[in-house]
Design a protein around this motif. Structure first.
Motif, PDB file in Angstrom:
ATOM      1  N   VAL A 193     -13.150 -26.950   4.283  1.00 24.37           N
ATOM      2  CA  VAL A 193     -14.188 -28.260   3.821  1.00 24.37           C
ATOM      3  C   VAL A 193     -14.330 -29.166   5.078  1.00 24.37           C
ATOM      4  O   VAL A 193     -15.499 -29.624   5.197  1.00 24.37           O
ATOM      5  CB  VAL A 193     -13.597 -28.808   2.701  1.00 24.37           C
ATOM      6  CG1 VAL A 193     -14.206 -30.402   2.401  1.00 24.37           C
ATOM      7  CG2 VAL A 193     -13.360 -28.251   1.641  1.00 24.37           C
ATOM      8  N   MET A 194     -13.239 -29.309   5.789  1.00 28.58           N
ATOM      9  CA  MET A 194     -13.526 -30.196   6.964  1.00 28.58           C
ATOM     10  C   MET A 194     -14.735 -29.548   8.118  1.00 28.58           C
ATOM     11  O   MET A 194     -15.450 -30.021   8.567  1.00 28.58           O
ATOM     12  CB  MET A 194     -12.278 -30.343   7.615  1.00 28.58           C
ATOM     13  CG  MET A 194     -11.255 -31.210   7.165  1.00 28.58           C
ATOM     14  SD  MET A 194      -9.689 -31.474   7.655  1.00 28.58           S
ATOM     15  CE  MET A 194     -10.018 -32.081   9.249  1.00 28.58           C
ATOM     16  N   HIS A 195     -14.679 -28.144   8.136  1.00 27.85           N
ATOM     17  CA  HIS A 195     -15.250 -27.384   8.879  1.00 27.85           C
ATOM     18  C   HIS A 195     -16.906 -27.662   8.491  1.00 27.85           C
ATOM     19  O   HIS A 195     -17.810 -27.856   9.246  1.00 27.85           O
ATOM     20  CB  HIS A 195     -15.052 -25.828   8.978  1.00 27.85           C
ATOM     21  CG  HIS A 195     -16.035 -25.129   9.714  1.00 27.85           C
ATOM     22  ND1 HIS A 195     -16.949 -24.411   8.984  1.00 27.85           N
ATOM     23  CD2 HIS A 195     -15.926 -24.705  10.927  1.00 27.85           C
ATOM     24  CE1 HIS A 195     -17.791 -23.647   9.931  1.00 27.85           C
ATOM     25  NE2 HIS A 195     -16.912 -23.857  10.986  1.00 27.85           N
ATOM     26  N   ASP A 196     -17.223 -27.570   7.082  1.00 28.44           N
ATOM     27  CA  ASP A 196     -18.292 -27.817   6.550  1.00 28.44           C
ATOM     28  C   ASP A 196     -19.069 -29.123   6.932  1.00 28.44           C
ATOM     29  O   ASP A 196     -20.042 -29.384   7.099  1.00 28.44           O
ATOM     30  CB  ASP A 196     -18.609 -27.653   5.214  1.00 28.44           C
ATOM     31  CG  ASP A 196     -18.382 -26.081   4.836  1.00 28.44           C
ATOM     32  OD1 ASP A 196     -18.600 -25.323   5.833  1.00 28.44           O
ATOM     33  OD2 ASP A 196     -17.960 -25.852   3.712  1.00 28.44           O
ATOM     34  N   ILE A 197     -18.023 -30.247   6.695  1.00 32.69           N
ATOM     35  CA  ILE A 197     -18.614 -31.643   6.844  1.00 32.69           C
ATOM     36  C   ILE A 197     -18.686 -31.870   8.437  1.00 32.69           C
ATOM     37  O   ILE A 197     -19.736 -32.576   8.930  1.00 32.69           O
ATOM     38  CB  ILE A 197     -17.141 -32.457   6.536  1.00 32.69           C
ATOM     39  CG1 ILE A 197     -17.092 -32.465   5.208  1.00 32.69           C
ATOM     40  CG2 ILE A 197     -17.385 -34.075   7.026  1.00 32.69           C
ATOM     41  CD1 ILE A 197     -15.871 -33.331   4.651  1.00 32.69           C
ATOM     42  N   ARG A 198     -18.050 -31.201   9.224  1.00 35.04           N
ATOM     43  CA  ARG A 198     -18.316 -31.165  10.672  1.00 35.04           C
ATOM     44  C   ARG A 198     -19.782 -30.418  11.099  1.00 35.04           C
ATOM     45  O   ARG A 198     -20.567 -31.003  11.936  1.00 35.04           O
ATOM     46  CB  ARG A 198     -17.192 -30.511  11.564  1.00 35.04           C
ATOM     47  CG  ARG A 198     -17.298 -30.649  13.007  1.00 35.04           C
ATOM     48  CD  ARG A 198     -15.900 -30.234  13.699  1.00 35.04           C
ATOM     49  NE  ARG A 198     -15.612 -28.930  13.492  1.00 35.04           N
ATOM     50  CZ  ARG A 198     -14.476 -28.479  12.603  1.00 35.04           C
ATOM     51  NH1 ARG A 198     -13.738 -29.355  12.301  1.00 35.04           N
ATOM     52  NH2 ARG A 198     -14.391 -27.145  12.462  1.00 35.04           N
ATOM     53  N   HIS A 199     -19.858 -29.580  10.345  1.00 36.15           N
ATOM     54  CA  HIS A 199     -21.087 -29.031  10.732  1.00 36.15           C
ATOM     55  C   HIS A 199     -22.442 -29.644   9.888  1.00 36.15           C
ATOM     56  O   HIS A 199     -23.556 -29.839  10.437  1.00 36.15           O
ATOM     57  CB  HIS A 199     -21.402 -27.596  10.075  1.00 36.15           C
ATOM     58  CG  HIS A 199     -20.935 -26.456  10.894  1.00 36.15           C
ATOM     59  ND1 HIS A 199     -21.591 -25.907  12.085  1.00 36.15           N
ATOM     60  CD2 HIS A 199     -19.631 -26.199  11.204  1.00 36.15           C
ATOM     61  CE1 HIS A 199     -20.566 -25.009  12.634  1.00 36.15           C
ATOM     62  NE2 HIS A 199     -19.482 -24.988  12.146  1.00 36.15           N
ATOM     63  N   ALA A 200     -22.120 -30.510   9.124  1.00 36.22           N
ATOM     64  CA  ALA A 200     -23.137 -31.511   8.703  1.00 36.22           C
ATOM     65  C   ALA A 200     -23.314 -32.509   9.479  1.00 36.22           C
ATOM     66  O   ALA A 200     -24.432 -33.305   9.627  1.00 36.22           O
ATOM     67  CB  ALA A 200     -22.666 -32.183   7.257  1.00 36.22           C
ATOM     68  N   PHE A 201     -22.325 -32.975  10.174  1.00 31.85           N
ATOM     69  CA  PHE A 201     -22.498 -34.061  11.409  1.00 31.85           C
ATOM     70  C   PHE A 201     -23.643 -33.396  12.456  1.00 31.85           C
ATOM     71  O   PHE A 201     -24.200 -33.932  12.788  1.00 31.85           O
ATOM     72  CB  PHE A 201     -21.097 -34.175  11.847  1.00 31.85           C
ATOM     73  CG  PHE A 201     -20.182 -35.121  11.273  1.00 31.85           C
ATOM     74  CD1 PHE A 201     -20.555 -35.907  10.102  1.00 31.85           C
ATOM     75  CD2 PHE A 201     -18.756 -35.041  11.511  1.00 31.85           C
ATOM     76  CE1 PHE A 201     -19.603 -36.535   9.369  1.00 31.85           C
ATOM     77  CE2 PHE A 201     -17.991 -35.772  10.794  1.00 31.85           C
ATOM     78  CZ  PHE A 201     -18.359 -36.551   9.909  1.00 31.85           C
ATOM     79  N   ASP A 226     -23.289 -41.366   3.697  1.00 28.72           N
ATOM     80  CA  ASP A 226     -23.869 -41.559   5.154  1.00 28.72           C
ATOM     81  C   ASP A 226     -22.819 -41.269   6.133  1.00 28.72           C
ATOM     82  O   ASP A 226     -21.939 -40.712   5.762  1.00 28.72           O
ATOM     83  CB  ASP A 226     -24.400 -42.944   5.402  1.00 28.72           C
ATOM     84  CG  ASP A 226     -23.264 -44.107   5.094  1.00 28.72           C
ATOM     85  OD1 ASP A 226     -21.997 -43.500   5.146  1.00 28.72           O
ATOM     86  OD2 ASP A 226     -23.207 -45.410   5.307  1.00 28.72           O
ATOM     87  N   TYR A 227     -23.063 -41.300   7.232  1.00 23.66           N
ATOM     88  CA  TYR A 227     -22.228 -40.704   8.497  1.00 23.66           C
ATOM     89  C   TYR A 227     -20.981 -41.307   8.281  1.00 23.66           C
ATOM     90  O   TYR A 227     -19.945 -40.755   8.587  1.00 23.66           O
ATOM     91  CB  TYR A 227     -22.885 -41.136   9.896  1.00 23.66           C
ATOM     92  CG  TYR A 227     -22.156 -40.517  10.893  1.00 23.66           C
ATOM     93  CD1 TYR A 227     -22.395 -39.265  11.153  1.00 23.66           C
ATOM     94  CD2 TYR A 227     -21.173 -41.394  11.701  1.00 23.66           C
ATOM     95  CE1 TYR A 227     -21.791 -38.627  12.225  1.00 23.66           C
ATOM     96  CE2 TYR A 227     -20.504 -40.652  12.583  1.00 23.66           C
ATOM     97  CZ  TYR A 227     -20.680 -39.329  13.125  1.00 23.66           C
ATOM     98  OH  TYR A 227     -19.873 -38.906  13.941  1.00 23.66           O
ATOM     99  N   LYS A 228     -20.845 -42.693   8.201  1.00 23.25           N
ATOM    100  CA  LYS A 228     -19.680 -43.382   7.996  1.00 23.25           C
ATOM    101  C   LYS A 228     -18.757 -42.972   7.115  1.00 23.25           C
ATOM    102  O   LYS A 228     -17.672 -42.536   7.075  1.00 23.25           O
ATOM    103  CB  LYS A 228     -19.989 -44.869   8.102  1.00 23.25           C
ATOM    104  CG  LYS A 228     -18.733 -45.736   8.087  1.00 23.25           C
ATOM    105  CD  LYS A 228     -18.803 -47.200   8.084  1.00 23.25           C
ATOM    106  CE  LYS A 228     -17.677 -48.049   8.615  1.00 23.25           C
ATOM    107  NZ  LYS A 228     -17.984 -49.238   8.763  1.00 23.25           N
ATOM    108  N   ASP A 229     -19.268 -42.862   5.945  1.00 24.79           N
ATOM    109  CA  ASP A 229     -18.618 -42.133   4.770  1.00 24.79           C
ATOM    110  C   ASP A 229     -18.017 -40.738   5.094  1.00 24.79           C
ATOM    111  O   ASP A 229     -16.832 -40.578   4.606  1.00 24.79           O
ATOM    112  CB  ASP A 229     -19.340 -42.066   3.497  1.00 24.79           C
ATOM    113  CG  ASP A 229     -20.023 -43.491   2.990  1.00 24.79           C
ATOM    114  OD1 ASP A 229     -19.234 -44.551   3.096  1.00 24.79           O
ATOM    115  OD2 ASP A 229     -21.223 -43.501   2.500  1.00 24.79           O
ATOM    116  N   GLY A 257     -25.772 -31.335  11.975  1.00 22.49           N
ATOM    117  CA  GLY A 257     -27.207 -31.118  11.412  1.00 22.49           C
ATOM    118  C   GLY A 257     -27.263 -29.458  11.079  1.00 22.49           C
ATOM    119  O   GLY A 257     -28.512 -29.111  10.905  1.00 22.49           O
ATOM    120  N   VAL A 258     -26.189 -29.020  11.216  1.00 18.78           N
ATOM    121  CA  VAL A 258     -26.463 -27.628  10.835  1.00 18.78           C
ATOM    122  C   VAL A 258     -26.339 -27.026   9.295  1.00 18.78           C
ATOM    123  O   VAL A 258     -27.147 -26.130   8.874  1.00 18.78           O
ATOM    124  CB  VAL A 258     -25.181 -26.598  11.467  1.00 18.78           C
ATOM    125  CG1 VAL A 258     -25.142 -25.144  11.161  1.00 18.78           C
ATOM    126  CG2 VAL A 258     -25.214 -26.795  13.097  1.00 18.78           C
TER     127      VAL A 258
END
Length: 73
Positions: free
Chosen positions: A52-60, A18-21, A62-63
């Motif tokens: 990896v952090m870039h991909d996580i940020r884009h997941a936040f 989830d978002y918090k994780d 919704g991209v």
């Protein structure tokens, strides 16, 4: 709960949570990588973690593609 599984043919990873994780993972990685040039011999690994952090940020945002995972306690 954070879940990490291999993708088909072991070419990557799938991270679910989830978002918090994901936010906790992001902030942990940010703490670990340090500043640019701080660990000169590990700059290549640092750049991979930044990817990896870039991909996580884009997941936040919704991209990236996402799958709804229910949190069951």
């Amino acid at each position: 709960m954070l879940t990490i599984t291999n993708t088909l043919n072991f070419t990557g990873l799938s991270i679910a949570g989830d978002y918090k994780d994901l936010d906790t993972l992001y902030m942990s990685l940010l703490t670990i990588i340090g500043d640019e040039g701080e660990y000169g011999d590990y700059e290549g690994a640092r750049l991979r973690v930044l990817g990896v952090m870039h991909d996580i940020r884009h997941a936040f945002q919704g991209v990236r593609e996402f799958e709804f995972v229910r949190n069951e306690w």
